[in-house]
Motif scaffolding. Structure first.
Motif, PDB file in Angstrom:
ATOM      1  N   VAL A  56      -3.708  -1.296 -10.059  1.00  0.00           N
ATOM      2  CA  VAL A  56      -4.407  -1.085  -8.787  1.00  0.00           C
ATOM      3  C   VAL A  56      -3.639  -0.097  -7.903  1.00  0.00           C
ATOM      4  O   VAL A  56      -3.826  -0.055  -6.690  1.00  0.00           O
ATOM      5  CB  VAL A  56      -4.631  -2.417  -8.042  1.00  0.00           C
ATOM      6  CG1 VAL A  56      -5.628  -3.275  -8.782  1.00  0.00           C
ATOM      7  CG2 VAL A  56      -3.324  -3.169  -7.836  1.00  0.00           C
ATOM      8  N   ASP A  57      -2.746   0.674  -8.534  1.00  0.00           N
ATOM      9  CA  ASP A  57      -1.933   1.667  -7.830  1.00  0.00           C
ATOM     10  C   ASP A  57      -1.080   1.020  -6.745  1.00  0.00           C
ATOM     11  O   ASP A  57      -0.896   1.558  -5.655  1.00  0.00           O
ATOM     12  CB  ASP A  57      -2.819   2.765  -7.216  1.00  0.00           C
ATOM     13  CG  ASP A  57      -2.002   4.010  -6.835  1.00  0.00           C
ATOM     14  OD1 ASP A  57      -0.917   4.202  -7.426  1.00  0.00           O
ATOM     15  OD2 ASP A  57      -2.443   4.759  -5.951  1.00  0.00           O
ATOM     16  N   LEU A  58      -0.544  -0.175  -7.070  1.00  0.00           N
ATOM     17  CA  LEU A  58       0.321  -0.879  -6.120  1.00  0.00           C
ATOM     18  C   LEU A  58       1.578  -1.382  -6.822  1.00  0.00           C
ATOM     19  O   LEU A  58       2.004  -2.522  -6.637  1.00  0.00           O
ATOM     20  CB  LEU A  58      -0.432  -2.051  -5.465  1.00  0.00           C
ATOM     21  CG  LEU A  58      -1.539  -1.674  -4.478  1.00  0.00           C
ATOM     22  CD1 LEU A  58      -2.269  -2.913  -3.984  1.00  0.00           C
ATOM     23  CD2 LEU A  58      -0.979  -0.887  -3.290  1.00  0.00           C
ATOM     24  N   SER A  59       2.186  -0.522  -7.654  1.00  0.00           N
ATOM     25  CA  SER A  59       3.475  -0.854  -8.241  1.00  0.00           C
ATOM     26  C   SER A  59       4.543  -0.767  -7.155  1.00  0.00           C
ATOM     27  O   SER A  59       4.268  -0.366  -6.016  1.00  0.00           O
ATOM     28  CB  SER A  59       3.792   0.098  -9.394  1.00  0.00           C
ATOM     29  OG  SER A  59       3.681   1.438  -8.966  1.00  0.00           O
ATOM     30  N   ALA A  60       5.773  -1.135  -7.500  1.00  0.00           N
ATOM     31  CA  ALA A  60       6.839  -1.227  -6.498  1.00  0.00           C
ATOM     32  C   ALA A  60       7.035   0.064  -5.718  1.00  0.00           C
ATOM     33  O   ALA A  60       7.159   0.056  -4.485  1.00  0.00           O
ATOM     34  CB  ALA A  60       8.145  -1.637  -7.177  1.00  0.00           C
ATOM     35  N   ASP A  61       7.074   1.189  -6.424  1.00  0.00           N
ATOM     36  CA  ASP A  61       7.307   2.459  -5.729  1.00  0.00           C
ATOM     37  C   ASP A  61       6.166   2.796  -4.778  1.00  0.00           C
ATOM     38  O   ASP A  61       6.374   3.301  -3.676  1.00  0.00           O
ATOM     39  CB  ASP A  61       7.505   3.586  -6.741  1.00  0.00           C
ATOM     40  CG  ASP A  61       6.270   3.812  -7.616  1.00  0.00           C
ATOM     41  OD1 ASP A  61       5.657   2.819  -8.045  1.00  0.00           O
ATOM     42  OD2 ASP A  61       5.914   4.984  -7.868  1.00  0.00           O
ATOM     43  N   ARG A  62       4.924   2.490  -5.201  1.00  0.00           N
ATOM     44  CA  ARG A  62       3.755   2.814  -4.387  1.00  0.00           C
ATOM     45  C   ARG A  62       3.719   1.964  -3.118  1.00  0.00           C
ATOM     46  O   ARG A  62       3.483   2.494  -2.018  1.00  0.00           O
ATOM     47  CB  ARG A  62       2.495   2.576  -5.226  1.00  0.00           C
ATOM     48  CG  ARG A  62       1.195   2.689  -4.460  1.00  0.00           C
ATOM     49  CD  ARG A  62       0.912   4.097  -4.014  1.00  0.00           C
ATOM     50  NE  ARG A  62      -0.444   4.204  -3.521  1.00  0.00           N
ATOM     51  CZ  ARG A  62      -0.822   4.991  -2.529  1.00  0.00           C
ATOM     52  NH1 ARG A  62       0.069   5.750  -1.930  1.00  0.00           N
ATOM     53  NH2 ARG A  62      -2.086   5.051  -2.160  1.00  0.00           N
ATOM     54  N   VAL A  63       3.972   0.670  -3.240  1.00  0.00           N
ATOM     55  CA  VAL A  63       3.945  -0.200  -2.057  1.00  0.00           C
ATOM     56  C   VAL A  63       5.077   0.169  -1.106  1.00  0.00           C
ATOM     57  O   VAL A  63       4.884   0.237   0.117  1.00  0.00           O
ATOM     58  CB  VAL A  63       4.035  -1.685  -2.464  1.00  0.00           C
ATOM     59  CG1 VAL A  63       4.151  -2.570  -1.225  1.00  0.00           C
ATOM     60  CG2 VAL A  63       2.812  -2.088  -3.278  1.00  0.00           C
ATOM     61  N   ALA A  64       6.272   0.409  -1.657  1.00  0.00           N
ATOM     62  CA  ALA A  64       7.392   0.802  -0.804  1.00  0.00           C
ATOM     63  C   ALA A  64       7.083   2.085  -0.042  1.00  0.00           C
ATOM     64  O   ALA A  64       7.468   2.242   1.126  1.00  0.00           O
ATOM     65  CB  ALA A  64       8.656   0.959  -1.642  1.00  0.00           C
ATOM     66  N   ASP A  65       6.378   3.008  -0.681  1.00  0.00           N
ATOM     67  CA  ASP A  65       5.976   4.238  -0.001  1.00  0.00           C
ATOM     68  C   ASP A  65       4.937   3.950   1.087  1.00  0.00           C
ATOM     69  O   ASP A  65       5.006   4.506   2.194  1.00  0.00           O
ATOM     70  CB  ASP A  65       5.388   5.233  -0.998  1.00  0.00           C
ATOM     71  CG  ASP A  65       6.453   5.900  -1.862  1.00  0.00           C
ATOM     72  OD1 ASP A  65       7.648   5.815  -1.497  1.00  0.00           O
ATOM     73  OD2 ASP A  65       6.098   6.485  -2.901  1.00  0.00           O
TER      74      ASP A  65
END
Length: 353
Positions: free
Chosen positions: A124-133
């Protein structure tokens, strides 16, 4: 307003426990701290609805006022995943940002818990790097130290998320490995720009399995369930050899669960002559009366299940290492351990406190 994103290298490394420890330390210092878990892949289903059990426990334990739907806004249920695979569109990023803004605006610090691993949520495009961004947060990684392969996982995450990774907390380190980790692993990681913010030794009281939980997970029938009350299973051993060799084998570990075939009376009796906290018999066999009598004398519950030995072993092994916070005594024990073993000055610096 400060934020910290807590990620992990794999499941069951103590990430939720670390979040609780951070919240406890901040609140003990009169710092108003909030919490959220943007994406949950471990959804509990009840007649009242679906929710994230860890998020619900932390909300209750720390008296957080925000509704659970805001604390854990994205629940990746099976039906949700299927809809995504069908090509249906959802604004999951918008849901996370909206919930984060609502929570973070009410607190000095917000602790944000990641998924079970740094890559989960990518669907859902919400991996760790994406959410942190999305929330513009520095990241701290929680990793269970078992071998030097743990370092590989940490360096891989650093390569993936870049400068957003500020440090790592190494958890569940066996006592015999602590000196090596301190003298070799810590300097190695520090030289590569990864601050080691805590070294937490393995605590059997936290990582062991209560016999009641073992019974609940395995199901089946139990003979002498009352004998297991309050006992902790610290390890698992398999009985698949001769009785004489089995006795020597079983003496190597204390407070264990022994799993063996329901028709192996010789191994069952051998296990009961050693420090055994539960006897798991596969194949749906009822044990011989001699085994039942000896188990009663030794106060050892017998769990009989229909599973074969391999299946039962896999189910039990999945339980080990999972620090189950849903007990007040465990929460208090772990937060005390964190208070003593973490570098709070460096954590404060990451948060800008």
């Amino acid at each position: 307003m400060a934020t910290l994103y807590v990620a992990s290298t794999e499941s069951y490394v103590g990430k939720s426990a670390v979040c609780a420890g951070l919240l406890r330390q901040l609140k003990d210092r009169q710092i108003d701290a909030g919490y959220m878990k943007p994406v949950s892949v471990s959804v509990t289903h009840t007649p009242e609805g679906a929710f994230d059990e860890d998020a619900a426990f932390i909300r209750e334990s720390f008296g957080l006022s925000e509704p659970l739907e805001q604390i854990a806004p994205v629940l990746l249920r099976r039906t949700t995943i299927e809809s995504i695979l069908r090509g249906e569109q959802h604004d999951w990023a918008g849901a996370v940002q909206q919930a984060f803004q609502a929570i973070s605006s009410q607190h000095q610090v917000t602790i944000v818990e990641g998924t079970n691993s740094w890559y989960e949520g990518a669907l859902v495009d919400l991996s760790a790097d994406r959410v942190a961004d999305l929330i513009d947060a520095p990241m701290v990684l929680v990793s269970r130290y078992r071998t030097t392969l743990t370092v590989d996982a940490i360096l891989s995450v650093q390569r993936f998320v870049g400068k957003r990774l500020k440090g790592v907390i190494l958890n569940q380190i066996e006592e015999t490995r602590l000196d090596f980790v301190q003298s070799h692993v810590v300097p190695f990681l520090e030289q590569r720009g990864i601050a080691v913010l805590g070294l937490l030794p393995q605590d059997i009281a936290l990582s062991g399995i209560p016999v009641e939980d073992l019974v609940s997970e395995l199901g089946g029938s139990v003979i002498g369930a009352e004998y297991g009350q309050g006992k902790i299973v610290e390890s698992l051993m398999i009985g698949a050899m001769g009785a004489e060799a089995g006795l020597s084998h079983f003496r190597r570990r204390a407070n264990k669960a022994v799993i063996t075939g329901g028709d192996r009376t010789d191994l069952q009796l051998a296990a009961l002559e050693t420090s055994t906290n539960a006897l798991v018999l596969t194949g749906n066999f009822r044990p011989q009366q001699s085994v039942i009598d000896r188990a009663e004398q030794r106060n050892v519950p017998i769990i009989t299940i229909a599973d074969d030995t391999l299946t039962a072993v896999e189910r039990i092994e999945n339980m080990f290492g999972h620090v189950r916070l849903h007990e007040r005594t465990k929460l208090e024990r772990f937060t005390k351990l964190m208070a003593e073993r973490c570098d709070w000055a460096r954590l404060d610096a990451i948060l800008g406190l």
